[in-house]
Design an enzyme around this catalytic site. Structure first.
Site, mmCIF file in Angstrom:
data_model
loop_
_atom_site.group_PDB
_atom_site.id
_atom_site.type_symbol
_atom_site.label_atom_id
_atom_site.label_comp_id
_atom_site.label_asym_id
_atom_site.label_seq_id
_atom_site.Cartn_x
_atom_site.Cartn_y
_atom_site.Cartn_z
ATOM 1 N N ALA A 62 1.058 -1.528 -0.626
ATOM 2 C CA ALA A 62 0.318 -0.011 -0.121
ATOM 3 C C ALA A 62 0.945 1.320 -0.043
ATOM 4 O O ALA A 62 1.406 1.481 0.664
ATOM 5 C CB ALA A 62 -0.956 -0.202 1.013
ATOM 6 N N GLY A 107 0.778 -4.669 0.843
ATOM 7 C CA GLY A 107 -0.167 -5.554 -0.207
ATOM 8 C C GLY A 107 0.127 -6.038 -1.460
ATOM 9 O O GLY A 107 -1.051 -5.989 -1.940
ATOM 10 N N GLU A 110 -0.001 -8.683 -1.363
ATOM 11 C CA GLU A 110 -1.780 -9.683 -0.913
ATOM 12 C C GLU A 110 -2.518 -9.728 -2.298
ATOM 13 O O GLU A 110 -3.048 -10.644 -2.667
ATOM 14 C CB GLU A 110 -2.237 -8.649 -0.229
ATOM 15 C CG GLU A 110 -1.782 -8.741 1.450
ATOM 16 C CD GLU A 110 -2.404 -7.851 2.169
ATOM 17 O OE1 GLU A 110 -1.980 -6.567 2.260
ATOM 18 O OE2 GLU A 110 -3.159 -7.741 3.170
ATOM 19 N N GLU A 130 3.755 -5.609 7.491
ATOM 20 C CA GLU A 130 3.085 -4.478 8.327
ATOM 21 C C GLU A 130 3.081 -4.299 9.981
ATOM 22 O O GLU A 130 3.035 -2.802 9.887
ATOM 23 C CB GLU A 130 1.065 -4.579 8.246
ATOM 24 C CG GLU A 130 1.145 -4.484 6.904
ATOM 25 C CD GLU A 130 0.768 -5.480 5.729
ATOM 26 O OE1 GLU A 130 2.344 -6.515 6.483
ATOM 27 O OE2 GLU A 130 0.118 -5.543 4.844
HETATM 28 N N1 CO8 Z 1 4.357 3.093 -0.371
HETATM 29 C C1 CO8 Z 1 4.871 4.459 -0.602
HETATM 30 N N2 CO8 Z 1 6.367 4.961 -1.016
HETATM 31 C C2 CO8 Z 1 6.801 3.791 -1.433
HETATM 32 C C3 CO8 Z 1 6.788 2.187 -0.185
HETATM 33 C C4 CO8 Z 1 5.074 2.385 -0.349
HETATM 34 N N3 CO8 Z 1 4.585 1.032 0.353
HETATM 35 N N4 CO8 Z 1 7.863 1.431 -1.050
HETATM 36 C C5 CO8 Z 1 8.526 2.255 -1.197
HETATM 37 N N5 CO8 Z 1 8.577 3.611 -1.904
HETATM 38 C C6 CO8 Z 1 8.868 4.449 -2.136
HETATM 39 C C7 CO8 Z 1 9.939 5.630 -1.306
HETATM 40 O O1 CO8 Z 1 9.485 6.197 -0.593
HETATM 41 C C8 CO8 Z 1 11.172 5.664 -2.451
HETATM 42 O O2 CO8 Z 1 10.446 7.418 -2.743
HETATM 43 P P1 CO8 Z 1 11.554 8.682 -2.433
HETATM 44 O O3 CO8 Z 1 12.357 8.394 -3.476
HETATM 45 O O4 CO8 Z 1 10.682 8.986 -2.964
HETATM 46 O O5 CO8 Z 1 11.579 8.772 -1.539
HETATM 47 C C9 CO8 Z 1 11.107 5.454 -3.231
HETATM 48 O O6 CO8 Z 1 9.752 3.874 -3.295
HETATM 49 C C10 CO8 Z 1 12.395 3.861 -3.666
HETATM 50 O O7 CO8 Z 1 12.329 3.435 -2.099
HETATM 51 P P2 CO8 Z 1 13.942 2.759 -1.657
HETATM 52 O O8 CO8 Z 1 14.467 4.524 -1.308
HETATM 53 O O9 CO8 Z 1 13.181 3.274 0.023
HETATM 54 O O10 CO8 Z 1 14.008 1.767 -1.977
HETATM 55 P P3 CO8 Z 1 14.856 0.661 -1.369
HETATM 56 O O11 CO8 Z 1 15.465 -0.116 -2.356
HETATM 57 O O12 CO8 Z 1 16.535 1.117 -0.300
HETATM 58 O O13 CO8 Z 1 13.699 -0.739 -0.110
HETATM 59 C C11 CO8 Z 1 11.929 -1.661 0.374
HETATM 60 C C12 CO8 Z 1 12.989 -0.684 -0.165
HETATM 61 C C13 CO8 Z 1 13.014 -2.434 1.840
HETATM 62 C C14 CO8 Z 1 10.859 -2.370 -0.556
HETATM 63 C C15 CO8 Z 1 11.113 -0.317 1.269
HETATM 64 O O14 CO8 Z 1 11.290 0.652 -0.049
HETATM 65 C C16 CO8 Z 1 10.763 -0.367 1.779
HETATM 66 O O15 CO8 Z 1 10.525 -1.663 2.912
HETATM 67 N N6 CO8 Z 1 9.170 -0.691 1.356
HETATM 68 C C17 CO8 Z 1 7.947 -0.289 2.154
HETATM 69 C C18 CO8 Z 1 7.752 -1.825 2.201
HETATM 70 C C19 CO8 Z 1 6.115 -1.656 3.001
HETATM 71 O O16 CO8 Z 1 5.904 -1.307 4.182
HETATM 72 N N7 CO8 Z 1 5.230 -2.701 2.515
HETATM 73 C C20 CO8 Z 1 3.423 -2.349 2.990
HETATM 74 C C21 CO8 Z 1 3.443 -1.419 3.105
HETATM 75 S S1 CO8 Z 1 1.736 -1.488 4.437
HETATM 76 C C22 CO8 Z 1 0.333 -2.287 3.486
HETATM 77 O O17 CO8 Z 1 0.565 -2.693 2.223
HETATM 78 C C23 CO8 Z 1 -0.429 -2.341 4.366
HETATM 79 C C24 CO8 Z 1 -2.274 -2.971 3.360
HETATM 80 C C25 CO8 Z 1 -3.112 -2.664 3.896
HETATM 81 C C26 CO8 Z 1 -3.879 -1.627 3.356
HETATM 82 C C27 CO8 Z 1 -5.406 -1.038 4.565
HETATM 83 C C28 CO8 Z 1 -5.431 0.580 4.121
HETATM 84 C C29 CO8 Z 1 -6.429 0.697 3.437
#
Ligand code: CO8
Length: 255
Positions: A62, A107, A110, A130
């Site tokens: 997400a 997500g 998922e 999460e």
């Molecule tokens: N959301 C928004 N932006 C994201 C996300 C995300 N999930 N993941 C990565 N990005 C963005 C980063 O912010 C970054 O943007 P910017 O360059 O503008 O700063 C760009 O993508 C590149 O990401 P990174 O620099 O972090 O890249 P890395 O290679 O260093 O790391 C990772 C990659 C490990 C995947 C890291 O980005 C990460 O941990 N991302 C988040 C993963 C996560 O926690 N996902 C779960 C999200 S919660 C969810 O899915 C809940 C679902 C149910 C919700 C119901 C609600 C209504």
């Protein structure tokens, strides 16, 4: 558009297309996915393949930037909207394959779990992180993951938030196959292992197995008897059995 819907030979291909955000699921992207699923359902595609644009990610989950500062009502509506969209994928009249070409977190995993099958590139990394955000999965992960890998392994992934690599994912049954090289080409090759069979009969098989996991075994057996009888009623069943007896290749017509 945050996604691209294209045709690759007899298959529909959806590419999540926000590579700068690792293809994170904004609400707009989820809405686009819902429209694309409707389009695919109405098409003559033999299967749907889903992958992520770029070389790093299938989908990082997400869009976390959209989740902060919202009311509880909006949050619940958001979860139900994502769940309903992914349920639409699960219930498409054609099978689907997630081609996990990098990160599949939250997500993103998922979404892959709502597909009929999953294949992963060798560098793929999967998880439900999460818990690290103070959250739990909200787009079906707590329900579909235990059905795919079992309760104990699902609880471990959800409660530790740990990342699973492609080899472990295959070992625990989270992905069906590993892809080496051109992942979309391998997704197509995998889909061809079943896509020549009768689509409605494939649908009966998917329905019977899905209901097996939702019902006590006696009820499931009743459902299997009904669905296998429906399969017998198809012209494709007549063709398949006639072809076997005549020692020729069957020509299924999806009816
Ligand atoms: N959301 C928004 N932006 C994201 C996300 C995300 N999930 N993941 C990565 N990005 C963005 C980063 O912010 C970054 O943007 P910017 O360059 O503008 O700063 C760009 O993508 C590149 O990401 P990174 O620099 O972090 O890249 P890395 O290679 O260093 O790391 C990772 C990659 C490990 C995947 C890291 O980005 C990460 O941990 N991302 C988040 C993963 C996560 O926690 N996902 C779960 C999200 S919660 C969810 O899915 C809940 C679902 C149910 C919700 C119901 C609600 C209504």
């Amino acid at each position: 558009m945050s996604i691209e819907l294209s045709r690759v030979e007899e298959f529909a291909l959806i590419t999540l297309n926000r590579p700068d955000a690792l293809n994170a699921l904004s609400f707009a992207l989820i809405r686009d996915l819902g429209h694309a699923f409707d389009e695919v359902a109405a098409s003559d595609a033999r299967a749907l393949l889903i992958t992520g644009a770029g070389t790093k990610a299938f989908c990082a989950g997400a869009d976390i930037k959209e989740l902060t500062g919202r009311s509880l009502t909006a949050q619940k509506e958001g979860a139900e909207f994502g769940q309903a969209t992914f349920a639409g994928l699960d219930r498409l009249p054609l099978p689907s394959v997630a081609i996990i070409n990098g990160y599949a977190f939250g997500g993103g995993l998922e979404l892959a779990l709502a597909c009929t099958f999953r294949i992963a590139t060798k560098n793929a990394k999967m998880g439900l992180p999460e818990i690290k955000l103070g959250l739990i999965p909200g787009y079906g992960g707590t329900q579909r993951l235990p059905r795919v890998i079992g309760e104990a392994r699902a609880l471990e992934m959800i409660m530790t938030g740990r990342t699973v690599d492609a080899e472990e994912a295959q070992r625990i049954g989270l992905v069906n196959r590993l892809a080496d090289g051109d992942a979309v080409a391998q997704g197509i090759a995998f889909a061809r292992e079943f896509s020549g069979y009768s689509l409605p009969v494939l649908g009966f098989a998917r329905e019977a197995v899905r209901r097996a996991l939702d019902n006590p075994v006696n009820e499931g057996l009743r459902i299997e008897a009904d669905l296998s009888t429906l399969a017998f009623q198809t012209a494709d069943a007549v063709e398949g059995m006639d072809a076997f007896i005549a020692k020729r290749k069957p020509h299924f017509k999806d009816n």
